[in-house]
Design a protein around this motif. Structure first.
Motif, PDB file in Angstrom:
ATOM      1  N   ASN A 139       0.810  -1.222   0.000  1.00  0.00           N
ATOM      2  CA  ASN A 139       0.000   0.000   0.000  1.00  0.00           C
ATOM      3  C   ASN A 139       0.840   1.267   0.000  1.00  0.00           C
ATOM      4  O   ASN A 139       0.361   2.318  -0.394  1.00  0.00           O
ATOM      5  N   ASP A 140       2.076   1.177   0.470  1.00  0.00           N
ATOM      6  CA  ASP A 140       2.933   2.355   0.568  1.00  0.00           C
ATOM      7  C   ASP A 140       4.126   2.217  -0.384  1.00  0.00           C
ATOM      8  O   ASP A 140       5.271   2.105   0.043  1.00  0.00           O
ATOM      9  N   ASN A 177       5.640   4.313  -2.354  1.00  0.00           N
ATOM     10  CA  ASN A 177       6.673   5.347  -2.271  1.00  0.00           C
ATOM     11  C   ASN A 177       7.684   5.051  -1.176  1.00  0.00           C
ATOM     12  O   ASN A 177       8.887   5.221  -1.371  1.00  0.00           O
ATOM     13  N   ASN A 178       7.219   4.623  -0.016  1.00  0.00           N
ATOM     14  CA  ASN A 178       8.127   4.278   1.080  1.00  0.00           C
ATOM     15  C   ASN A 178       9.003   3.092   0.693  1.00  0.00           C
ATOM     16  O   ASN A 178      10.205   3.071   0.992  1.00  0.00           O
TER      17      ASN A 178
END
Length: 183
Positions: free
Chosen positions: A137-138, A140-141
């Motif tokens: 879900n993340d 970019n991280n």
């Protein structure tokens, strides 16, 4: 500031992963702009060139191979029969490091032609929740973690100055620079 020869990175990926490859190339651009890395992959080959010879040349020149592990990667005959055997050969001769990246959950540990990655205990980069990078879900991280990992790997690799300078003369030529030499 001293100029260093960029670490050449070859990226092996399944053709259905082209959009993910573009995203990876975009996030690696900061390392390219620093002069830390040079990225080699099939999109660097111009029309009319011998594709197979160019891919072999890229693999032969690369110091780090990134394997984008996915179902499409596993089903590619070119990856299975040409790219991965050359990468494995260079890895076993200590001429290349390998960074497998789990793009999506897939059965990468079992096919005999890629089993050497798990048998040699090469760390596979995956999302913190052990899913494929693009299944998180993340994203970019996760991409930030990946760029930091590649920065760390390339910092620990043998880095040569752009001009040929012997080790003994290096500090005389570049007294304020640090060089990371692998063992």
């Amino acid at each position: 500031m001293a100029r260093y020869k960029p670490i050449k990175i070859f990226i092996s990926y399944g053709r259905d992963e082209t959009e993910k490859l573009k995203t990876l190339i975009d996030v690696l651009e900061s390392l390219v702009n620093e002069g830390r890395i040079e990225v080699l992959y099939d999109r660097n080959i111009s029309g009319g060139e011998n594709w197979e010879a160019e891919i072999f040349s890229f693999i032969d020149d690369a110091e780090l191979a990134i394997l984008l592990l996915s179902w499409d990667f596993l089903s590619s005959k070119i990856i299975k029969e040409q790219e991965v055997p050359l990468i494995e050969q260079r890895y076993r001769k200590n001429k290349m490091r390998v960074l497998p990246i789990l793009v999506e959950q897939c059965d990468w540990e079992n096919p005999s032609w890629i089993k050497w990655v798990s048998e040699l205990k090469i760390n596979v980069f995956m999302s913190e929740n052990t899913k494929g990078l693009w299944e998180n879900n993340d994203l970019n991280n996760e991409l930030l973690r990946l760029v930091r990992e590649i920065r760390n790997i390339t910092s620990n690799m043998r880095i040569f100055p752009a001009k040929a300078v012997s080790r003994s003369n290096y500090l005389n030529v570049f007294p304020n620079e640090y060089v990371y030499l692998s063992s």
